[in-house]
Design a protein around this motif. Structure first.
Motif, PDB file in Angstrom:
ATOM      1  N   GLU A  55     112.367  44.646 -62.472  1.00  0.00           N
ATOM      2  CA  GLU A  55     113.071  45.814 -62.998  1.00  0.00           C
ATOM      3  C   GLU A  55     114.489  45.415 -63.362  1.00  0.00           C
ATOM      4  N   PHE A  56     114.887  45.686 -64.595  1.00  0.00           N
ATOM      5  CA  PHE A  56     116.255  45.392 -65.029  1.00  0.00           C
ATOM      6  C   PHE A  56     117.082  46.663 -64.946  1.00  0.00           C
ATOM      7  N   THR A  57     118.325  46.522 -64.502  1.00  0.00           N
ATOM      8  CA  THR A  57     119.201  47.686 -64.332  1.00  0.00           C
ATOM      9  C   THR A  57     120.411  47.537 -65.249  1.00  0.00           C
ATOM     10  N   ASP A  58     121.318  48.495 -65.136  1.00  0.00           N
ATOM     11  CA  ASP A  58     122.540  48.462 -65.942  1.00  0.00           C
ATOM     12  C   ASP A  58     123.660  47.703 -65.245  1.00  0.00           C
ATOM     13  N   ASN A  59     123.289  46.829 -64.321  1.00  0.00           N
ATOM     14  CA  ASN A  59     124.274  46.021 -63.588  1.00  0.00           C
ATOM     15  C   ASN A  59     125.314  46.870 -62.874  1.00  0.00           C
ATOM     16  N   LYS A  60     124.815  47.940 -62.230  1.00  0.00           N
ATOM     17  CA  LYS A  60     125.730  48.795 -61.466  1.00  0.00           C
ATOM     18  C   LYS A  60     126.217  48.030 -60.235  1.00  0.00           C
ATOM     19  N   PRO A  61     127.483  48.221 -59.861  1.00  0.00           N
ATOM     20  CA  PRO A  61     128.099  47.384 -58.825  1.00  0.00           C
ATOM     21  C   PRO A  61     127.447  47.454 -57.455  1.00  0.00           C
ATOM     22  N   TRP A  62     126.724  48.538 -57.138  1.00  0.00           N
ATOM     23  CA  TRP A  62     126.128  48.654 -55.806  1.00  0.00           C
ATOM     24  C   TRP A  62     124.731  48.051 -55.724  1.00  0.00           C
ATOM     25  N   GLN A  63     124.214  47.604 -56.836  1.00  0.00           N
ATOM     26  CA  GLN A  63     122.868  47.045 -56.828  1.00  0.00           C
ATOM     27  C   GLN A  63     122.908  45.542 -56.570  1.00  0.00           C
ATOM     28  N   ASP A  64     121.802  45.019 -56.014  1.00  0.00           N
ATOM     29  CA  ASP A  64     121.814  43.618 -55.592  1.00  0.00           C
ATOM     30  C   ASP A  64     121.063  42.681 -56.523  1.00  0.00           C
ATOM     31  N   PHE A  65     120.566  43.186 -57.653  1.00  0.00           N
ATOM     32  CA  PHE A  65     119.836  42.349 -58.610  1.00  0.00           C
ATOM     33  C   PHE A  65     120.378  42.630 -60.006  1.00  0.00           C
ATOM     34  N   HIS A  66     120.945  41.613 -60.656  1.00  0.00           N
ATOM     35  CA  HIS A  66     121.559  41.794 -61.970  1.00  0.00           C
ATOM     36  C   HIS A  66     120.941  40.836 -62.976  1.00  0.00           C
ATOM     37  N   PHE A  67     120.921  41.271 -64.233  1.00  0.00           N
ATOM     38  CA  PHE A  67     120.428  40.422 -65.312  1.00  0.00           C
ATOM     39  C   PHE A  67     121.377  40.509 -66.501  1.00  0.00           C
ATOM     40  N   TYR A  68     121.878  39.362 -66.936  1.00  0.00           N
ATOM     41  CA  TYR A  68     122.695  39.279 -68.143  1.00  0.00           C
ATOM     42  C   TYR A  68     121.838  38.661 -69.235  1.00  0.00           C
ATOM     43  N   GLU A  69     121.541  39.442 -70.263  1.00  0.00           N
ATOM     44  CA  GLU A  69     120.703  38.917 -71.345  1.00  0.00           C
ATOM     45  C   GLU A  69     121.575  38.158 -72.346  1.00  0.00           C
ATOM     46  N   ILE A  70     121.450  36.848 -72.335  1.00  0.00           N
ATOM     47  CA  ILE A  70     122.240  35.967 -73.206  1.00  0.00           C
ATOM     48  C   ILE A  70     121.267  34.979 -73.853  1.00  0.00           C
ATOM     49  N   LYS A  71     121.306  34.879 -75.172  1.00  0.00           N
ATOM     50  CA  LYS A  71     120.335  34.024 -75.864  1.00  0.00           C
ATOM     51  C   LYS A  71     120.831  32.600 -76.102  1.00  0.00           C
ATOM     52  N   GLU A  72     122.127  32.436 -76.352  1.00  0.00           N
ATOM     53  CA  GLU A  72     122.671  31.119 -76.665  1.00  0.00           C
ATOM     54  C   GLU A  72     122.997  30.348 -75.393  1.00  0.00           C
ATOM     55  N   ILE A  73     122.560  29.080 -75.334  1.00  0.00           N
ATOM     56  CA  ILE A  73     122.772  28.262 -74.143  1.00  0.00           C
ATOM     57  C   ILE A  73     124.258  28.101 -73.828  1.00  0.00           C
ATOM     58  N   GLU A  74     125.085  27.884 -74.868  1.00  0.00           N
ATOM     59  CA  GLU A  74     126.524  27.720 -74.643  1.00  0.00           C
ATOM     60  C   GLU A  74     127.125  28.962 -74.016  1.00  0.00           C
ATOM     61  N   GLU A  75     126.639  30.145 -74.422  1.00  0.00           N
ATOM     62  CA  GLU A  75     127.147  31.403 -73.863  1.00  0.00           C
ATOM     63  C   GLU A  75     126.694  31.583 -72.417  1.00  0.00           C
ATOM     64  N   ILE A  76     125.471  31.113 -72.102  1.00  0.00           N
ATOM     65  CA  ILE A  76     124.982  31.184 -70.714  1.00  0.00           C
ATOM     66  C   ILE A  76     125.916  30.388 -69.808  1.00  0.00           C
TER      67      ILE A  76
END
Length: 739
Positions: free
Chosen positions: A508-529
């Motif tokens: 489950e992906f969330t909106d990266n709320k600060p109180w949650q313990d699982f975050h996902f940053y969707e980044i496609k370019e390796i340099e940006e990762i």
């Protein structure tokens, strides 16, 4: 190689070494030529030189686009320094342990041009130097003699294009017999020296006159390929596939390999047997076949022998444990506890949040009323520390429990020196490889009850074998599988998503709320990762979560290579978190004071093991040693031993098994497609205690989630276990065995 016709010559003493790659010998140095005011920059493959030594070079002048005029060395000859300045630089270079700049100056001031002769022939005269005592002189003598012998090995190997760093490793392994052993069997190098593979050893052998199609060459190649396959986790390999692999490595026909292989089978150096489940023949190194057979027989022995712990009414004991622990156990947990306190050998497996810790504590609490001979252990130091924390009892690593014997190179505990226990609980059992399981089981007394606890869905051991999986699939040892998530774990996105991934579902992906313990940053370019990871670790997480980048955050990468592999990320993070203007450069690696580092192979002598993480607390160029603190265990490394150490700001998921960290950051991209397996992603996520951050693409996550074809490991243990339980004999063999 230039034929010498157009080459020029220059000569001088080495002023300083600007750069040296110990792996390939490429070196940049400055030399002082006689009657020249400016220093001359020389480049080439001559990494064995030391400041102060004189060098005569043949080569040509070149113009570098950035560094200007340089002399490119093709041939060279080294001479010991003869003038006072050269001798002092020579001694200051770190050549001899115990002599730094201060003592070098005092020694040269006293003995002038005779300094090297004094050290070589009359070293005890160094007692005339204030501050130098007998102990330091003994150290200087040993190091001086070793350096002379290493130089001999370097010169011997130079004609075979082997770098000086390998020469030092060879000397460390073989000592005075280095050249003798190489001449006798250069293929031995591929077995004994880390980093020297079959190709390097083969190059030396062919240059020394070994026949390309000789039996000795093919035999060494067969053994090498089998040992190499253990690095991928295999204990055995299908014969047909092995013939192809070996023929490719040796560049000979499969018929030639088969002929030599059959001879080795007849000589009992290689084992061949048929595995009915796979319906094909496999081959083993003799040692690994023996270990798998022994594991099967030892498990059978422990299962069939009576326990010293008396039988109890388990339902009443479980109710009592609930009162003592002030909690109610779920039905699955009750079953696991019941089996754990009644069966002779039992396996408890389950993912995070399924109550393994609760069950472990309940088994211990009940068993303590019946015996005081209880031992807790785990495969790694961090896993043992965690087991100790959750049980409030002493837990040790399996290695320290078995007590390494420096005289024999094995363990003190074994058949003739059994562990003193009536209950043995082994946590993180999925991490135990074939070698360690064999040593452990043979040290357990007949009367002991054994409980293995682990997560079968995690990655298998780093070493060869798939022990826990093979035992479970053999159906010879009873098992309790936990699959229900309990208590506060239900509110953890880490645990919920770990179980979703394990079930083949997208997290489950969330909106990266600060109180949650699982975050996902969707980044496609390796340099940006790479940029996002750097920003998270150096700024965002320390500022918003108050996390220490060294202690509280661990980057876990599926791969070592590539822009977002562990190796590249380590260099980036080291530069950002712990820069240094005076690094120690060894084997192409840069080490800084304060670096976070990892031991990358077992070292029983030092009592540190593959995957242990520590911090560099001292770099001493005079004594040529580095001190590393592993959880308050400070270990001394000689500079020559630093090939056992790597940076650990980022590590592979596999290397981090059995460890946990408050926060893990995982790059995940389709560039990692070769290693995008479900159990790898699952293992990585379950390393995070409070926060997990994935940085990458949903496509890469989906590939991993769908890919349940775990990296295949060929093993014979499952079949060995089945055969051992069918047989009444104390020996067991596989069908169609050629031995």
């Amino acid at each position: 190689m230039n034929n010498g016709k157009d080459m020029e010559q220059i000569q001088g003493y080495i002023e300083n070494i600007i750069f040296s790659n110990e792996d390939n010998g490429f070196t940049v140095a400055k030399i002082k030529e006689e009657n020249k005011y400016k220093h001359t920059c020389i480049v080439g493959h001559f990494s064995e030189v030391k400041p102060g030594e004189s060098i005569k070079c043949e080569g040509k002048w070149i113009t570098h686009s950035s560094y200007g005029m340089q002399f490119e060395v093709e041939n060279y000859h080294i001479y010991a320094p003869s003038d006072i300045l050269g001798i002092q630089k020579y001694l200051e270079s770190g050549l001899v342990k115990g002599i730094g700049a201060v003592y070098a100056n005092k020694i040269v001031e006293k003995f002038k041009e005779n300094t090297l002769e004094i050290i070589d022939l009359s070293p005890h005269r160094l007692l005339e130097i204030p501050g130098i005592g007998p102990k330091r002189i003994e150290q200087i003598i040993q190091c001086w003699e070793a350096q002379k012998k290493i130089r001999e090995v370097i010169i011997f190997l130079k004609s075979y294009n082997i770098s000086p760093s390998f020469a030092q490793k060879i000397f460390k392994t073989y000592s005075d017999k280095s050249i003798e052993i190489i001449k006798e069997n250069p293929y031995q190098l591929a077995k004994d020296i880390t980093g020297i593979g079959f190709k390097i050893a083969d190059t030396i052998a062919i240059k020394m006159g070994f026949e390309f199609h000789s039996n000795k060459r093919i035999k060494s190649g067969i053994e090498f390929v089998l040992w190499e396959l253990t690095n991928s986790g295999h204990t055995c390999f299908p014969e047909d596939d092995f013939l192809k692999e070996s023929a490719k490595t040796l560049d000979v026909s499969q018929e030639e390999v088969l002929s030599t292989l059959n001879n080795m089978i007849e000589e009992k150096l290689i084992i061949k047997a048929f595995l009915p489940k796979q319906n094909k023949s496999f081959i083993w190194l003799k040692a690994l076949y023996s270990y798998e057979m022994a594991i099967a027989l030892e498990l059978k022995r422990l299962s069939l022998c009576d326990s010293n712990i008396r039988s109890i009414a388990t339902d009443r004991a479980i109710s009592w444990a609930e009162e003592q622990m002030n909690m109610s156990f779920a039905p699955q947990q009750k079953l696991a506890i019941e089996k754990g306190v009644s069966e002779k050998v039992h396996i408890i497996t389950g993912g995070p949040g399924t109550g393994k810790s609760t069950i472990t504590n309940a088994i211990i609490k009940i068993s303590e009323k019946l015996t005081n001979k209880i031992i807790l252990a785990a495969p790694t130091g961090r896993a043992a520390k965690r087991l100790s924390q959750i049980t409030k009892k002493r837990a040790s690593t399996i290695h320290s429990l078995l007590e390494y014997d420096f005289t024999t190179g094995g363990f003190k505990k074994g058949k003739d020196n059994l562990l003193k226990c009536e209950l043995l609980i082994i946590d993180e059992a999925s991490m135990i490889d074939t070698f360690l399981m064999h040593s452990l089981l043979r040290s357990i007394p007949d009367e002991a009850r054994v409980v293995f606890i682990g997560d079968i869905d995690q990655l298998p051991s780093v070493g060869p074998g798939y022990i826990l999986k093979d035992i479970i699939e053999s159906e010879t040892i009873n098992m309790t599988r936990l699959n229900e998530i309990y208590r506060q774990a239900e509110g953890s996105k880490i645990i919920i998503n770990a179980h979703k991934i394990n079930a083949g579902e997208m997290p489950e992906f969330t909106d990266n709320k600060p109180w949650q313990d699982f975050h996902f940053y969707e980044i496609k370019e390796i340099e940006e990762i790479e940029k996002i990871i750097l920003d998270l670790i150096t700024k965002k997480l320390p500022e918003t979560k108050k996390l220490d980048p060294f202690k509280d955050i661990q980057v876990l990468s599926p791969m070592r290579k590539g822009k977002i592999g562990a190796d590249s990320l380590n260099i980036t993070l080291q530069h950002a978190l712990n820069p240094s203007s005076r690094p120690l450069i060894k084997g192409g690696k840069r080490f800084h004071l304060g670096d976070k580092v990892m031991q990358i192979r077992n070292n029983y002598t030092k009592n540190v093991y593959n995957g242990d993480i520590g911090k560099i607390t001292l770099i001493d160029p005079i004594e040529q040693c580095v001190l590393i603190n592993f959880d308050n265990n400070v270990i001394d490394y000689d500079f020559s031993e630093l090939d056992e150490i790597s940076l650990a700001y980022a590590v592979s998921v596999h290397k981090y098994q059995g460890s946990e960290c408050p926060c893990v950051v995982i790059p995940i991209h389709t560039a990692h497609f070769k290693l995008l397996y479900r159990n790898l992603l699952y293992t990585g996520i379950t390393r995070g205690k409070k926060l997990v951050i994935l940085v990458g693409t949903k496509k890469a996550i989906a590939i991993a989630v769908k890919n349940n074809e775990v990296q295949k490991r060929h093993t014979g243990l499952e079949e060995c276990l089945r055969n051992s339980y069918i047989s009444n004999s104390t020996q067991v063999v596989l069908p169609g065995l050629k031995f």
